[in-house]
Write an enzyme that holds these catalytic residues in place. Structure first.
Site, PDB file in Angstrom:
ATOM      1  N   HIS A  70      -3.879  11.857 -72.241  1.00  0.00           N
ATOM      2  CA  HIS A  70      -3.787  11.432 -70.898  1.00  0.00           C
ATOM      3  C   HIS A  70      -4.044  12.977 -69.924  1.00  0.00           C
ATOM      4  O   HIS A  70      -4.144  13.987 -70.372  1.00  0.00           O
ATOM      5  CB  HIS A  70      -2.393  10.766 -70.429  1.00  0.00           C
ATOM      6  N   HIS A  73      -2.594  16.214 -70.809  1.00  0.00           N
ATOM      7  CA  HIS A  73      -3.252  17.074 -71.993  1.00  0.00           C
ATOM      8  C   HIS A  73      -4.323  17.489 -71.302  1.00  0.00           C
ATOM      9  O   HIS A  73      -4.855  18.633 -71.810  1.00  0.00           O
ATOM     10  CB  HIS A  73      -3.504  16.015 -73.182  1.00  0.00           C
ATOM     11  N   CYS A 178      16.044  15.518 -80.701  1.00  0.00           N
ATOM     12  CA  CYS A 178      15.282  14.368 -80.334  1.00  0.00           C
ATOM     13  C   CYS A 178      13.923  14.202 -80.896  1.00  0.00           C
ATOM     14  O   CYS A 178      13.157  15.335 -80.869  1.00  0.00           O
ATOM     15  CB  CYS A 178      14.993  14.765 -78.787  1.00  0.00           C
ATOM     16  N   CYS A 181      10.915  14.926 -78.527  1.00  0.00           N
ATOM     17  CA  CYS A 181      10.579  16.410 -78.347  1.00  0.00           C
ATOM     18  C   CYS A 181      10.468  17.202 -79.592  1.00  0.00           C
ATOM     19  O   CYS A 181       9.939  18.345 -79.738  1.00  0.00           O
ATOM     20  CB  CYS A 181      11.844  17.210 -77.660  1.00  0.00           C
ATOM     21  N   CYS A 195      18.562  12.733 -74.208  1.00  0.00           N
ATOM     22  CA  CYS A 195      17.807  13.794 -74.261  1.00  0.00           C
ATOM     23  C   CYS A 195      17.205  14.220 -72.841  1.00  0.00           C
ATOM     24  O   CYS A 195      16.667  13.290 -72.096  1.00  0.00           O
ATOM     25  CB  CYS A 195      16.450  13.415 -75.056  1.00  0.00           C
ATOM     26  N   HIS A 198      13.397  12.952 -72.454  1.00  0.00           N
ATOM     27  CA  HIS A 198      13.062  11.640 -72.616  1.00  0.00           C
ATOM     28  C   HIS A 198      13.833  10.621 -72.209  1.00  0.00           C
ATOM     29  O   HIS A 198      13.747   9.412 -72.247  1.00  0.00           O
ATOM     30  CB  HIS A 198      12.740  11.486 -74.320  1.00  0.00           C
ATOM     31  N   LYS A 340       7.048   9.637 -62.886  1.00  0.00           N
ATOM     32  CA  LYS A 340       6.943  10.643 -64.187  1.00  0.00           C
ATOM     33  C   LYS A 340       5.973   9.814 -64.920  1.00  0.00           C
ATOM     34  O   LYS A 340       5.974   8.463 -64.869  1.00  0.00           O
ATOM     35  CB  LYS A 340       8.332  10.521 -64.704  1.00  0.00           C
ATOM     36  N   LYS A 343       4.135   5.643 -70.275  1.00  0.00           N
ATOM     37  CA  LYS A 343       3.263   4.720 -70.762  1.00  0.00           C
ATOM     38  C   LYS A 343       4.060   3.147 -70.766  1.00  0.00           C
ATOM     39  O   LYS A 343       3.446   2.121 -70.358  1.00  0.00           O
ATOM     40  CB  LYS A 343       2.892   4.623 -72.514  1.00  0.00           C
TER      41      LYS A 343
HETATM   42  N1  MSP Z   1       2.747  19.225 -80.210  1.00  0.00           N
HETATM   43  C1  MSP Z   1       3.502  19.868 -79.296  1.00  0.00           C
HETATM   44  C2  MSP Z   1       2.829  21.367 -78.807  1.00  0.00           C
HETATM   45  C3  MSP Z   1       2.599  22.202 -80.109  1.00  0.00           C
HETATM   46  S1  MSP Z   1       1.740  23.667 -79.454  1.00  0.00           S
HETATM   47  C4  MSP Z   1       2.292  24.695 -80.918  1.00  0.00           C
HETATM   48  C5  MSP Z   1       3.591  19.155 -77.947  1.00  0.00           C
HETATM   49  N2  MSP Z   1       2.723  18.072 -77.870  1.00  0.00           N
HETATM   50  S2  MSP Z   1       2.316  16.956 -76.639  1.00  0.00           S
HETATM   51  O1  MSP Z   1       1.552  16.320 -76.956  1.00  0.00           O
HETATM   52  O2  MSP Z   1       3.768  16.283 -76.539  1.00  0.00           O
HETATM   53  O3  MSP Z   1       2.265  17.759 -75.372  1.00  0.00           O
HETATM   54  C6  MSP Z   1       1.287  18.666 -75.231  1.00  0.00           C
HETATM   55  C7  MSP Z   1       1.223  19.346 -73.882  1.00  0.00           C
HETATM   56  O4  MSP Z   1       0.905  18.474 -72.930  1.00  0.00           O
HETATM   57  C8  MSP Z   1       2.385  20.270 -73.306  1.00  0.00           C
HETATM   58  O5  MSP Z   1       2.018  21.382 -72.836  1.00  0.00           O
HETATM   59  C9  MSP Z   1       3.085  19.180 -72.289  1.00  0.00           C
HETATM   60  O6  MSP Z   1       3.572  20.079 -71.332  1.00  0.00           O
HETATM   61  C10 MSP Z   1       1.719  18.666 -71.626  1.00  0.00           C
HETATM   62  N3  MSP Z   1       2.140  17.404 -70.916  1.00  0.00           N
HETATM   63  C11 MSP Z   1       2.456  16.185 -71.505  1.00  0.00           C
HETATM   64  N4  MSP Z   1       2.619  15.392 -70.274  1.00  0.00           N
HETATM   65  C12 MSP Z   1       2.439  16.263 -69.137  1.00  0.00           C
HETATM   66  C13 MSP Z   1       2.250  15.853 -67.952  1.00  0.00           C
HETATM   67  N5  MSP Z   1       2.830  14.869 -67.258  1.00  0.00           N
HETATM   68  N6  MSP Z   1       1.847  16.803 -66.954  1.00  0.00           N
HETATM   69  C14 MSP Z   1       1.433  18.200 -67.609  1.00  0.00           C
HETATM   70  N7  MSP Z   1       1.408  18.424 -68.734  1.00  0.00           N
HETATM   71  C15 MSP Z   1       2.032  17.476 -69.559  1.00  0.00           C
HETATM   72  O7  MSP Z   1       4.441  19.312 -76.986  1.00  0.00           O
END
Ligand code: MSP
Length: 531
Positions: A70, A73, A178, A181, A195, A198, A340, A343
């Site tokens: 999304h 990412h 959690c 996380c 958490c 979450h 926030k 999904k």
């Molecule tokens: N797998 C771990 C990261 C391991 S790195 C060695 C993880 N994955 S994640 O898929 O949950 O999140 C990845 C990234 O997406 C994180 O940096 C997180 O901050 C970012 N984001 C997830 N939701 C977000 C927003 N709503 N806005 C901006 N970034 C966000 O954590």
């Protein structure tokens, strides 16, 4: 391919230093020999400051492939792509790593829900990430998966090394965890027994576990922060206070499920997913020839995972005797229509939806224009459309279309470009060095405004002044070279039309006068969107 060893001082480590030291002088000579006009001397100065021809290694977090990617990412991945491309523009030797974090309870549970084996489950989702990055024009060098064999080997080697050093010991973990996380929490971290991220009830765990002696590295970590490891600066204080206050050893293995890398010294335990995941940055630093780009110049991450990257990660590396990354940059979070991203509540915008609103380049532009990089931002379709219409169509698109159409009718005549002096290149360079991507983009757009005003004031449609049109075309070249990292597709269209180079090593094009060629009126770069 031979997987290089991990012993400090062995081949990969010495290779990094030799390589950095070797390449720089060669390029300096090349420049000194071929470009010794006064003008170029100034230009060399710029390039020297921007560390031309140095290796540059940038990473994104590796994403959990439990769902499709999304906007959150996409944000980090586009940021890393912009910085990677900018380094290519100035001639650096870039490595850009992204990928997926595939082990752990979270993935195991998501797979169970779909009645799939974890590996089959992630195999189906990984192509969705690759596809999203392709659509967003992300030019990465490796897509690492933590299930890749070379990575599993590195994880085991580092675990053995850290264990042999005495930094891992057996104990029992009793506390909160959690799964969302994949993180341990203490009672004081919780919000109403939930958490803090979450907002869900949290598991209470009690199981045998190996611990990493994090507490041993407190002093060294505090020393590290003094050198400006954490970016942006305002995020530093909270980490420093927490490290000073309460740095506990952390659990690095689990026994209550199976999906992960077994510890090499006790196969009943599987490696804690974060210990495994963080090491991806090191595994991914090796290219196909076995040459390492380590240490990373910058890890881009979201603010929620700063503790893992600024505390666990450097401490693991210190223990393993591996050089530390130079910087960690933690950006803010996106909300969607002020809520926030979630999904379950339908408050999520995935990459395909993001691109569909106004195209790839408008999406990439919006993410870094709408909010200062580092701060939280809010996404709405209307805000994206407004920027597409008012800034991309009316400012950039309009400049290109007016100038190209006037040149088609009147032609150009070479002269010194005085307009270009108004481009604040030093300022842009400074912003990019500090990863202030949004400010660099603002500065480029400030110059686009200046060029539009120049057209307005000089009225070349009345004067038919070919020299004014040359200045404008030459300024468009500078704008396009600088915009390429942000909007590669649009920049490539403009460069083809005006006949200059963008992309790798194109920074020097800014100060080379534009070669005259036939220029035709451009197609519309940004069609206005009516809603
Ligand atoms: N797998 C771990 C990261 C391991 S790195 C060695 C993880 N994955 S994640 O898929 O949950 O999140 C990845 C990234 O997406 C994180 O940096 C997180 O901050 C970012 N984001 C997830 N939701 C977000 C927003 N709503 N806005 C901006 N970034 C966000 O954590």
């Amino acid at each position: 391919m031979r997987q290089p060893g991990i012993e400090p001082g062995s081949k990969p480590f010495s290779m990094v230093t030799e390589w950095e030291g070797f390449i720089l002088p060669i390029y300096y000579w090349r420049f000194l020999i071929f470009n010794l006009t006064a003008f170029n001397k100034i230009f060399i100065l710029y390039l020297t400051e921007l560390n031309m021809n140095k290796k540059f290694y940038v990473t994104t977090p590796i994403y959990y492939p439990n769902d499709i990617p999304h906007i959150g990412h996409a944000y980090t991945t586009v940021a890393a792509d912009i910085v990677s491309r900018l380094n290519k523009v100035i001639g650096n030797n870039v490595r850009f790593l992204t990928g997926t974090d595939e082990h752990g309870k979270k993935i195991e549970e998501a797979a169970e829900e779909k009645n799939k084996k974890p590996k089959d489950f992630v195999d189906e989702l990984v192509p969705k990430f690759k596809d999203a990055w392709k659509k967003l024009n992300i030019e990465y060098d490796r897509f690492i998966r933590t299930t890749d064999k070379d990575h599993e080997k590195i994880v085991k080697e580092i675990l053995t090394k850290v264990h042999d050093k005495g930094d891992i010991y057996l104990g029992e973990y009793e506390g909160y965890y959690c799964t969302g996380c994949e993180a341990y929490y203490t009672e004081k971290d919780l919000e109403n027994d939930c958490c803090p991220i979450h907002k869900k009830k949290i598991d209470l765990l009690k199981e045998p576990s190996y611990f990493f002696r994090l507490s041993k590295y407190q002093k060294k970590l505090l020393e590290l922060y003094k050198g400006g490891f954490i970016f942006p600066k305002f995020r530093e204080k909270e980490i420093i206070n927490r490290v000073k206050e309460d740095l506990r050893d952390f659990s690095i293995s689990r026994t209550s499920f199976e999906w992960g890398i077994p510890l090499p010294f006790d196969r009943k335990h599987i490696t804690y997913v974060w210990f495994d995941a963080l090491l991806n940055y090191y595994t991914g630093s090796f290219d196909k020839t076995g040459k390492s780009y380590w240490p990373a110049d910058v890890h881009f991450i979201g603010k929620d995972i700063i503790w893992f990257h600024c505390v666990y990660w450097p401490a693991i590396l210190m223990s393993a005797g591996i050089k530390l990354p130079k910087k960690v940059f933690a950006h803010g979070w996106w909300t969607f229509d002020r809520e926030k991203i979630s999904k379950s509540r339908g408050k999520v915008i995935n990459v395909n939806e993001l691109i569909k609103v106004a195209g790839v380049d408008s999406a990439r532009y919006f993410l870094f224009r709408a909010t200062p990089f580092g701060q939280d931002g809010d996404f709405s379709e209307q805000a994206l459309i407004d920027r597409h219409n008012n800034e991309l169509a009316d400012k950039l698109g309009n400049l290109i279309s007016r100038v190209s159409s006037l040149i088609e009718k009147n032609g150009v005549q070479k002269r010194e470009n005085t307009l270009l002096k108004k481009l604040k290149i030093k300022q842009i360079e400074k912003f990019m060095k500090n990863y202030e991507i949004d400010k660099a983009l603002n500065e480029i757009f400030a110059f686009i405004d200046i060029c539009n005003e120049y057209v307005q004031n000089k009225k070349p449609w009345e004067s038919k002044d070919k020299k004014i049109l040359y200045e404008l075309a030459d300024s468009i070249k500078a704008i396009t070279v600088l915009l390429w990292p942000f909007m590669p597709e649009t920049s490539e269209k403009i460069s083809n039309q005006f006949g200059f180079k963008v992309g790798k090593e194109s920074f020097k094009e800014i100060n080379k006068p534009l070669k005259i060629k036939k220029i035709k009126k451009s197609e519309i770069l940004f069609k206005k969107i009516q809603r």
